[in-house]
Enzyme design. Sequence first.
Site, mmCIF file in Angstrom:
data_model
loop_
_atom_site.group_PDB
_atom_site.id
_atom_site.type_symbol
_atom_site.label_atom_id
_atom_site.label_comp_id
_atom_site.label_asym_id
_atom_site.label_seq_id
_atom_site.Cartn_x
_atom_site.Cartn_y
_atom_site.Cartn_z
ATOM 1 N N THR A 128 -69.372 28.300 59.515
ATOM 2 C CA THR A 128 -68.521 27.589 60.464
ATOM 3 C C THR A 128 -68.414 28.333 61.791
ATOM 4 O OG1 THR A 128 -66.198 26.990 60.835
ATOM 5 C CG2 THR A 128 -66.575 28.779 59.320
ATOM 6 N N GLU A 130 -65.655 28.761 63.142
ATOM 7 C CA GLU A 130 -64.326 29.404 63.147
ATOM 8 C C GLU A 130 -64.419 30.922 63.018
ATOM 9 O OE1 GLU A 130 -61.139 27.601 61.056
ATOM 10 O OE2 GLU A 130 -61.918 25.590 61.346
ATOM 11 N N LYS A 157 -64.926 33.284 55.468
ATOM 12 C CA LYS A 157 -66.266 32.806 55.842
ATOM 13 C C LYS A 157 -67.009 33.881 56.646
ATOM 14 C CE LYS A 157 -67.972 29.320 55.237
ATOM 15 N NZ LYS A 157 -68.773 28.735 54.123
ATOM 16 N N LEU A 193 -58.090 16.450 59.507
ATOM 17 C CA LEU A 193 -57.498 15.637 60.575
ATOM 18 C C LEU A 193 -58.004 14.187 60.613
ATOM 19 C CD1 LEU A 193 -55.676 15.754 63.240
ATOM 20 C CD2 LEU A 193 -57.858 15.918 64.446
ATOM 21 N N ARG A 217 -61.326 20.756 69.523
ATOM 22 C CA ARG A 217 -62.372 20.969 68.529
ATOM 23 C C ARG A 217 -63.640 20.275 69.036
ATOM 24 N NH1 ARG A 217 -59.277 24.198 67.526
ATOM 25 N NH2 ARG A 217 -58.217 24.759 65.595
ATOM 26 N N ARG A 284 -49.611 25.020 63.492
ATOM 27 C CA ARG A 284 -50.270 25.862 62.483
ATOM 28 C C ARG A 284 -50.169 27.315 62.961
ATOM 29 N NH1 ARG A 284 -56.505 24.388 61.579
ATOM 30 N NH2 ARG A 284 -55.687 22.930 60.039
HETATM 31 P P1 NAD Z 1 -65.185 20.606 50.800
HETATM 32 O O1 NAD Z 1 -63.908 21.339 50.601
HETATM 33 O O2 NAD Z 1 -65.168 19.144 51.069
HETATM 34 O O3 NAD Z 1 -66.146 20.822 49.529
HETATM 35 C C1 NAD Z 1 -66.313 22.076 48.941
HETATM 36 C C2 NAD Z 1 -67.061 21.901 47.628
HETATM 37 O O4 NAD Z 1 -67.237 23.208 47.059
HETATM 38 C C3 NAD Z 1 -66.318 21.054 46.598
HETATM 39 O O5 NAD Z 1 -67.204 20.164 45.968
HETATM 40 C C4 NAD Z 1 -65.789 22.095 45.597
HETATM 41 O O6 NAD Z 1 -65.659 21.583 44.285
HETATM 42 C C5 NAD Z 1 -66.864 23.160 45.686
HETATM 43 N N1 NAD Z 1 -66.353 24.472 45.262
HETATM 44 C C6 NAD Z 1 -65.188 25.081 45.649
HETATM 45 N N2 NAD Z 1 -65.035 26.253 44.998
HETATM 46 C C7 NAD Z 1 -66.132 26.404 44.202
HETATM 47 C C8 NAD Z 1 -66.568 27.417 43.289
HETATM 48 N N3 NAD Z 1 -65.824 28.502 43.047
HETATM 49 N N4 NAD Z 1 -67.746 27.254 42.675
HETATM 50 C C9 NAD Z 1 -68.518 26.137 42.900
HETATM 51 N N5 NAD Z 1 -68.142 25.144 43.715
HETATM 52 C C10 NAD Z 1 -66.968 25.268 44.370
HETATM 53 O O7 NAD Z 1 -65.954 21.395 51.974
HETATM 54 P P2 NAD Z 1 -66.902 20.828 53.113
HETATM 55 O O8 NAD Z 1 -66.093 20.358 54.248
HETATM 56 O O9 NAD Z 1 -67.909 19.934 52.476
HETATM 57 O O10 NAD Z 1 -67.608 22.193 53.576
HETATM 58 C C11 NAD Z 1 -68.821 22.635 52.961
HETATM 59 C C12 NAD Z 1 -69.249 23.929 53.617
HETATM 60 O O11 NAD Z 1 -69.453 23.724 55.011
HETATM 61 C C13 NAD Z 1 -68.214 25.059 53.511
HETATM 62 O O12 NAD Z 1 -68.896 26.261 53.274
HETATM 63 C C14 NAD Z 1 -67.547 25.079 54.879
HETATM 64 O O13 NAD Z 1 -67.094 26.370 55.200
HETATM 65 C C15 NAD Z 1 -68.695 24.657 55.768
HETATM 66 N N6 NAD Z 1 -68.311 23.972 57.024
HETATM 67 C C16 NAD Z 1 -67.475 22.913 57.003
HETATM 68 C C17 NAD Z 1 -67.163 22.246 58.188
HETATM 69 C C18 NAD Z 1 -66.254 21.036 58.212
HETATM 70 O O14 NAD Z 1 -65.891 20.576 59.299
HETATM 71 N N7 NAD Z 1 -65.873 20.479 57.100
HETATM 72 C C19 NAD Z 1 -67.703 22.699 59.389
HETATM 73 C C20 NAD Z 1 -68.548 23.810 59.371
HETATM 74 C C21 NAD Z 1 -68.863 24.432 58.174
HETATM 75 O O1 TDX Z 2 -52.309 17.066 60.086
HETATM 76 C C1 TDX Z 2 -52.998 17.702 60.909
HETATM 77 N N1 TDX Z 2 -52.607 17.729 62.209
HETATM 78 C C2 TDX Z 2 -53.287 18.411 63.188
HETATM 79 O O2 TDX Z 2 -52.896 18.400 64.348
HETATM 80 C C3 TDX Z 2 -54.194 18.408 60.540
HETATM 81 C C4 TDX Z 2 -54.672 18.421 59.111
HETATM 82 C C5 TDX Z 2 -54.865 19.098 61.520
HETATM 83 N N2 TDX Z 2 -54.425 19.114 62.803
HETATM 84 C C6 TDX Z 2 -55.188 19.853 63.838
HETATM 85 C C7 TDX Z 2 -55.526 21.276 63.484
HETATM 86 C C8 TDX Z 2 -56.872 21.496 64.163
HETATM 87 O O3 TDX Z 2 -56.674 21.899 65.506
HETATM 88 O O4 TDX Z 2 -56.436 19.184 63.976
HETATM 89 C C9 TDX Z 2 -57.520 20.108 64.150
HETATM 90 C C10 TDX Z 2 -58.521 19.902 63.021
HETATM 91 O O5 TDX Z 2 -57.887 20.341 61.836
HETATM 92 P P1 TDX Z 2 -58.652 20.348 60.409
HETATM 93 O O6 TDX Z 2 -59.178 18.970 60.134
HETATM 94 O O7 TDX Z 2 -57.753 20.981 59.415
HETATM 95 O O8 TDX Z 2 -59.940 21.243 60.748
HETATM 96 P P2 TDX Z 2 -60.082 22.745 61.270
HETATM 97 O O9 TDX Z 2 -58.907 23.570 60.957
HETATM 98 O O10 TDX Z 2 -60.512 22.674 62.716
HETATM 99 O O11 TDX Z 2 -61.326 23.232 60.341
HETATM 100 C C11 TDX Z 2 -62.413 22.335 60.043
HETATM 101 O O12 TDX Z 2 -63.531 22.603 60.850
HETATM 102 C C12 TDX Z 2 -64.216 23.807 60.640
HETATM 103 C C13 TDX Z 2 -62.812 22.437 58.577
HETATM 104 O O13 TDX Z 2 -61.687 22.176 57.770
HETATM 105 C C14 TDX Z 2 -63.415 23.782 58.266
HETATM 106 O O14 TDX Z 2 -63.864 23.822 56.933
HETATM 107 C C15 TDX Z 2 -64.575 23.999 59.181
HETATM 108 O O15 TDX Z 2 -65.087 25.282 58.978
#
Ligand code: NAD
Ligand code: TDX
Length: 348
Positions: A128, A130, A157, A193, A217, A284
Site C-alpha cells: 500500500t 500508506e 505493511k 469508505l 486519497r 481518526r
Molecule cells: P481484505 O481485507 O478485503 O481481504 C483480505 C483477505 O485476506 C481476506 O480474504 C482474509 O480472509 C485474508 N486473510 C486475512 N488474514 C489472513 C491469514 N492470517 N491467513 C490467510 N488469509 C488471511 O483486503 P483487500 O482490500 O483485498 O487488500 C488485499 C491486499 O492489498 C492487502 O495486503 C492490502 O494491504 C493491500 N492493499 C489494499 C488496498 C485497498 O484499498 N483495499 C490498497 C493497496 C493495497
Molecule cells: O466512515 C468513514 N469515514 C471517513 O471519513 C471511513 C470508513 C473512512 N473515512 C475516511 C478515512 C480515509 O481518509 O475515508 C478515507 C478512506 O478510508 P478507508 O476506506 O478506511 O481507507 P484508508 O484508510 O485510506 O485505507 C485504504 O486504502 C489503502 C485501505 O483500507 C487499505 O487497506 C489500503 O492499504
Amino acid sequence: MNIVVTGGAGFIGSNFLNLLVPRHPEHRFINADKLTYAAHLGSLESIADRPNYALERTDIADAQAVRELFQKHKPQLVVHFAAESHVDRSIHAPEAFITTNITGTFNLLQAFRELPQGHGVLFHHVSTDEVYGSLGETGLFTETTPYDPSSPYSASKASSDHLVRAYHRTYGLPTKITNCSNNYGPYQFPEKLVPLMILNAAEGKPLPVYGRGVNIRDWLYVEDHCEAIWAVIHKGRIGETYNVGGLSERRNLDVVQQICALVAEETGQPLAQVQGLIRFVEDRPGHDLRYAIDPSKVMRECDFRPRENFESGLRKTVRWFLENKTWVEQVRSGEYRKWIEKNYSARA
Ligand code: NAD
Ligand code: TDX
C-alpha cells in the site's frame, strides 16, 4: 504454472482471481485464505467450479500450514494479498495486524525459500501507499519516498515490505513489490469508505465523514490494480518496487458528495435528501492528510494504463452495490453490525 494467491477471498484477491482464472486456463490458481470476517466465498462464485481453481483454507500465520501448502503445490508464483487491511480496526485491535501482516509474510518468505529448484520463480508482494505516511498539500509518493507509516496497519505493511526486500537482498529471493493507492469496486467489504457510503446513502442512514472531510486519497478502480499487478509480474524487474495509482486524487467530502449524486440518480431519491445524511464525526487518530501516487515507473516499465477514471469506476461500483443485494446481506453479518456499533457510536 502453479500460482498460490494468498487472501484470494477478500476484496482485491477475489477481483484478481475472477479476472485471471478464466483468462488463463493454462495456469492453476490456488487460493490460500484463512476466511476471516473480510472474506466471502460468494465473491468467487463465477470461478469456484473451474478446473484451474482450488481453495485451500490456510492461516498464513501458521508456519507449518504454509510449509505444507507450498510443498503440496510447489508454486512457481506466489501473489501475496492476505492481510488485515482496515486502518480503523488496527487502531482498536492491532494484534492481528502484527500476526498476519508481519509474521504471515515472514512465514511465506521462509516457505518460499524451501521450495525445490526450479520452483519459486517469483514472490509478488501486494502493498500500500500508506507505508509512506502523509503528504502535505503538494508532492507525490515515488518509489524512493522514505517510509513513515502512521497507523498500526501501515506500520505492519511497512514491516512486511522491509522483510520482502531483505529476503531479496540477503537470500537472493526473486521478489517484486507493488505499493498501490486506495482501491474501490465490486466485492469491497462495506467497512471501507466507498461501499459504506453507497449502502448508507441508499438506505437513508447517516454518512459519517471523519473530521472535516478534507483528507485526500488517490483512487484506483480495483480491476485496474489487478491488471497492474499482472503487468508487473510479467514485465517488472526482480527486486524492484512499483507504485501503482490512477492520478485520481479526491477530497473525502467530494467523494461522498459524488456518491450521493450517483445514488440519488440511480434510486430516484431527491439529491438534497441524500446529501442531508452527511454527518461530520470525530476524526481518526493519526489520520494521514493526503496520499498521491506518481505511477510513472509502472507506466513506463510495465505499460500499465488504468482503463477506468474515477467517474466511470464509481458509477460501475454504485450500480454493482445496488444490484447485488444478496452479497451485501450475506457480508453484513452480526460481526459486521458489532464493528459498525463499536467504530461509530463513540464518534457521533
Ligand atoms: P481484505 O481485507 O478485503 O481481504 C483480505 C483477505 O485476506 C481476506 O480474504 C482474509 O480472509 C485474508 N486473510 C486475512 N488474514 C489472513 C491469514 N492470517 N491467513 C490467510 N488469509 C488471511 O483486503 P483487500 O482490500 O483485498 O487488500 C488485499 C491486499 O492489498 C492487502 O495486503 C492490502 O494491504 C493491500 N492493499 C489494499 C488496498 C485497498 O484499498 N483495499 C490498497 C493497496 C493495497
Ligand atoms: O466512515 C468513514 N469515514 C471517513 O471519513 C471511513 C470508513 C473512512 N473515512 C475516511 C478515512 C480515509 O481518509 O475515508 C478515507 C478512506 O478510508 P478507508 O476506506 O478506511 O481507507 P484508508 O484508510 O485510506 O485505507 C485504504 O486504502 C489503502 C485501505 O483500507 C487499505 O487497506 C489500503 O492499504
